[in-house]
Write a protein that holds these residues in place. Structure first.
Motif, PDB file in Angstrom:
ATOM      1  N   ASP A 126       0.812  -1.214   0.000  1.00  0.00           N
ATOM      2  CA  ASP A 126       0.000   0.000   0.000  1.00  0.00           C
ATOM      3  C   ASP A 126       0.845   1.263   0.000  1.00  0.00           C
ATOM      4  N   VAL A 127       2.164   1.107  -0.188  1.00  0.00           N
ATOM      5  CA  VAL A 127       3.057   2.258  -0.207  1.00  0.00           C
ATOM      6  C   VAL A 127       3.804   2.261  -1.540  1.00  0.00           C
ATOM      7  N   LYS A 128       3.779   3.377  -2.239  1.00  0.00           N
ATOM      8  CA  LYS A 128       4.461   3.480  -3.515  1.00  0.00           C
ATOM      9  C   LYS A 128       5.867   4.014  -3.290  1.00  0.00           C
ATOM     10  N   VAL A 129       6.840   3.123  -3.250  1.00  0.00           N
ATOM     11  CA  VAL A 129       8.232   3.539  -3.116  1.00  0.00           C
ATOM     12  C   VAL A 129       8.754   3.787  -4.523  1.00  0.00           C
ATOM     13  N   ARG A 130       9.062   5.031  -4.852  1.00  0.00           N
ATOM     14  CA  ARG A 130       9.324   5.396  -6.236  1.00  0.00           C
ATOM     15  C   ARG A 130      10.789   5.282  -6.636  1.00  0.00           C
ATOM     16  N   THR A 131      11.682   5.195  -5.669  1.00  0.00           N
ATOM     17  CA  THR A 131      13.093   5.160  -6.020  1.00  0.00           C
ATOM     18  C   THR A 131      13.779   3.985  -5.338  1.00  0.00           C
ATOM     19  N   LEU A 132      14.839   3.533  -5.987  1.00  0.00           N
ATOM     20  CA  LEU A 132      15.610   2.430  -5.429  1.00  0.00           C
ATOM     21  C   LEU A 132      16.263   2.812  -4.099  1.00  0.00           C
ATOM     22  N   PRO A 133      16.806   4.045  -3.947  1.00  0.00           N
ATOM     23  CA  PRO A 133      17.360   4.407  -2.633  1.00  0.00           C
ATOM     24  C   PRO A 133      16.327   4.307  -1.512  1.00  0.00           C
ATOM     25  N   MET A 134      15.065   4.641  -1.794  1.00  0.00           N
ATOM     26  CA  MET A 134      14.020   4.538  -0.775  1.00  0.00           C
ATOM     27  C   MET A 134      13.786   3.076  -0.388  1.00  0.00           C
ATOM     28  N   GLN A 135      13.829   2.185  -1.370  1.00  0.00           N
ATOM     29  CA  GLN A 135      13.639   0.767  -1.080  1.00  0.00           C
ATOM     30  C   GLN A 135      14.763   0.236  -0.188  1.00  0.00           C
ATOM     31  N   VAL A 136      15.999   0.598  -0.551  1.00  0.00           N
ATOM     32  CA  VAL A 136      17.141   0.139   0.247  1.00  0.00           C
ATOM     33  C   VAL A 136      17.090   0.757   1.643  1.00  0.00           C
ATOM     34  N   HIS A 174      28.256  -2.788  12.608  1.00  0.00           N
ATOM     35  CA  HIS A 174      27.729  -3.501  11.448  1.00  0.00           C
ATOM     36  C   HIS A 174      26.892  -2.624  10.516  1.00  0.00           C
ATOM     37  N   VAL A 175      26.853  -1.317  10.758  1.00  0.00           N
ATOM     38  CA  VAL A 175      26.127  -0.439   9.842  1.00  0.00           C
ATOM     39  C   VAL A 175      26.868  -0.428   8.509  1.00  0.00           C
ATOM     40  N   PRO A 176      26.176  -0.749   7.416  1.00  0.00           N
ATOM     41  CA  PRO A 176      26.880  -0.852   6.130  1.00  0.00           C
ATOM     42  C   PRO A 176      27.370   0.502   5.636  1.00  0.00           C
ATOM     43  N   SER A 177      28.544   0.507   5.094  1.00  0.00           N
ATOM     44  CA  SER A 177      29.102   1.706   4.475  1.00  0.00           C
ATOM     45  C   SER A 177      28.538   1.846   3.063  1.00  0.00           C
ATOM     46  N   GLU A 178      28.936   2.918   2.399  1.00  0.00           N
ATOM     47  CA  GLU A 178      28.509   3.114   1.009  1.00  0.00           C
ATOM     48  C   GLU A 178      28.925   1.914   0.153  1.00  0.00           C
ATOM     49  N   LEU A 179      30.164   1.462   0.354  1.00  0.00           N
ATOM     50  CA  LEU A 179      30.653   0.310  -0.408  1.00  0.00           C
ATOM     51  C   LEU A 179      29.884  -0.953  -0.051  1.00  0.00           C
ATOM     52  N   ASP A 180      29.620  -1.148   1.244  1.00  0.00           N
ATOM     53  CA  ASP A 180      28.858  -2.325   1.679  1.00  0.00           C
ATOM     54  C   ASP A 180      27.485  -2.370   1.008  1.00  0.00           C
ATOM     55  N   ILE A 181      26.832  -1.211   0.933  1.00  0.00           N
ATOM     56  CA  ILE A 181      25.488  -1.158   0.339  1.00  0.00           C
ATOM     57  C   ILE A 181      25.542  -1.556  -1.137  1.00  0.00           C
ATOM     58  N   THR A 182      26.553  -1.078  -1.842  1.00  0.00           N
ATOM     59  CA  THR A 182      26.658  -1.447  -3.259  1.00  0.00           C
ATOM     60  C   THR A 182      26.841  -2.953  -3.420  1.00  0.00           C
ATOM     61  N   GLN A 183      27.593  -3.555  -2.515  1.00  0.00           N
ATOM     62  CA  GLN A 183      27.864  -4.991  -2.617  1.00  0.00           C
ATOM     63  C   GLN A 183      26.687  -5.833  -2.134  1.00  0.00           C
ATOM     64  N   GLN A 184      26.077  -5.430  -1.004  1.00  0.00           N
ATOM     65  CA  GLN A 184      24.986  -6.229  -0.432  1.00  0.00           C
ATOM     66  C   GLN A 184      23.716  -6.166  -1.258  1.00  0.00           C
ATOM     67  N   PHE A 185      23.438  -4.996  -1.861  1.00  0.00           N
ATOM     68  CA  PHE A 185      22.173  -4.806  -2.560  1.00  0.00           C
ATOM     69  C   PHE A 185      22.327  -4.772  -4.078  1.00  0.00           C
ATOM     70  N   GLY A 186      23.575  -4.852  -4.561  1.00  0.00           N
ATOM     71  CA  GLY A 186      23.790  -4.862  -6.000  1.00  0.00           C
ATOM     72  C   GLY A 186      23.373  -3.576  -6.672  1.00  0.00           C
ATOM     73  N   VAL A 187      23.643  -2.434  -6.002  1.00  0.00           N
ATOM     74  CA  VAL A 187      23.255  -1.140  -6.548  1.00  0.00           C
ATOM     75  C   VAL A 187      24.503  -0.306  -6.812  1.00  0.00           C
ATOM     76  N   SER A 188      24.315   0.807  -7.490  1.00  0.00           N
ATOM     77  CA  SER A 188      25.433   1.687  -7.816  1.00  0.00           C
ATOM     78  C   SER A 188      25.863   2.509  -6.611  1.00  0.00           C
ATOM     79  N   ARG A 189      27.018   3.147  -6.716  1.00  0.00           N
ATOM     80  CA  ARG A 189      27.485   4.012  -5.643  1.00  0.00           C
ATOM     81  C   ARG A 189      26.551   5.209  -5.481  1.00  0.00           C
ATOM     82  N   VAL A 190      25.969   5.670  -6.588  1.00  0.00           N
ATOM     83  CA  VAL A 190      25.034   6.799  -6.507  1.00  0.00           C
ATOM     84  C   VAL A 190      23.818   6.418  -5.663  1.00  0.00           C
ATOM     85  N   VAL A 191      23.276   5.211  -5.895  1.00  0.00           N
ATOM     86  CA  VAL A 191      22.126   4.748  -5.113  1.00  0.00           C
ATOM     87  C   VAL A 191      22.523   4.590  -3.650  1.00  0.00           C
TER      88      VAL A 191
END
Length: 249
Positions: free
Chosen positions: A10-20, A37-54
């Motif tokens: 019931d929630v429209k998440v419009r961007t990939l950064p919002m989903q992550v 254990h808070v993921p860094s920018e690099l960790d997020i790219t690796q764990q979620f398969g997204v770009s550095r921009v995301v």
């Protein structure tokens, strides 16, 4: 990558950064991620398969909610849960159910501290035009008792009108910023048998006290209104979820 199935239907998440970000907020709120254990920018790219921009945008979202602090060297630090931005509709949407329920009780306790005094001030300061608007709003409530979502907006307008009668711009903005919590808590209290009819009746009592310029009576009735809400929110958990869809601003 976070799948669409992980996003509430019931929630429209419009961007990939919002989903992550929503995925990470839920994990942080559940205590699954600590400072170590808070993921860094690099960790997020690796764990979620997204770009550095995301990944970078994701961290900006978490920072805007006061959940993380980006320290020198882009090191992430979790902020204490007490400092999170609980007036954000986005955070309200992403928090676990039990935490939202606790927040709604705290919100009503906050209203109990503020709104009886606002009602008392309105009884001595309100203008004729504001009184006319309050009467129109209560009449509208009666017409909308079978339309809960439309009722929410009128309910909020009623309380904002009383707040504005105090002629305090800071309180006005505090009340306005909390409108998402007001809408969510009202959705819970509306589930009571004849909840909207009871709400209309007590709003009319508040109006009559203000119209009579009876500050003490206005204070007492508003206090009763807040207390009743706290009692309803304190009842055993119902089946189903708290509906957190933000009200229209």
């Amino acid at each position: 990558m976070v799948s669409k199935q992980e996003v509430r239907p019931d929630v429209k998440v419009r961007t990939l950064p919002m989903q992550v970000a929503s995925h990470l907020v839920r994990r942080i709120a559940a205590g699954e991620l600590t400072d170590e254990h808070v993921p860094s920018e690099l960790d997020i790219t690796q764990q979620f398969g997204v770009s550095r921009v995301v990944a970078r945008e994701t961290l900006k979202i978490l920072s805007s909610l006061d959940i993380v602090h980006i320290a020198q060297g882009r090191r992430l630090v979790l902020r204490p849960a007490e400092e999170w931005d609980y007036l954000s509709p986005q955070l309200l949407e992403w928090l676990p159910e039990d935490q939202v329920t606790a927040l709604l009780r705290e919100f009503q306790e906050t209203r109990l501290l503020l709104e009886p005094e606002l009602a008392a001030r309105a009884a001595t300061m309100i203008s004729k035009s504001s009184l006319r608007r309050l009467n129109e709003l209560v009449d509208r409530m009666l017409d909308l008792e079978n339309s809960p979502e439309d009722y929410l907006e009128v309910d909020h307008a009623f309380h904002m009108e009383i707040c504005r009668a105090s002629q305090n711009r800071i309180l006005d903005r505090i009340m306005y910023a909390a409108r998402w919590l007001l809408a969510t808590s009202r959705r819970v209290t509306n589930e009571e048998p004849h909840g909207l009819a009871a709400a209309t009746a007590i709003h009319r009592e508040i109006l009559e006290a203000i119209e009579s310029a009876d500050a003490e009576r206005a204070r007492q009735v508003m206090h009763k209104h807040m207390e009743l809400n706290i009692q309803i929110l304190g009842k055993p958990k119902r089946t189903g979820r708290v509906r957190r869809r933000p009200a229209r601003p």
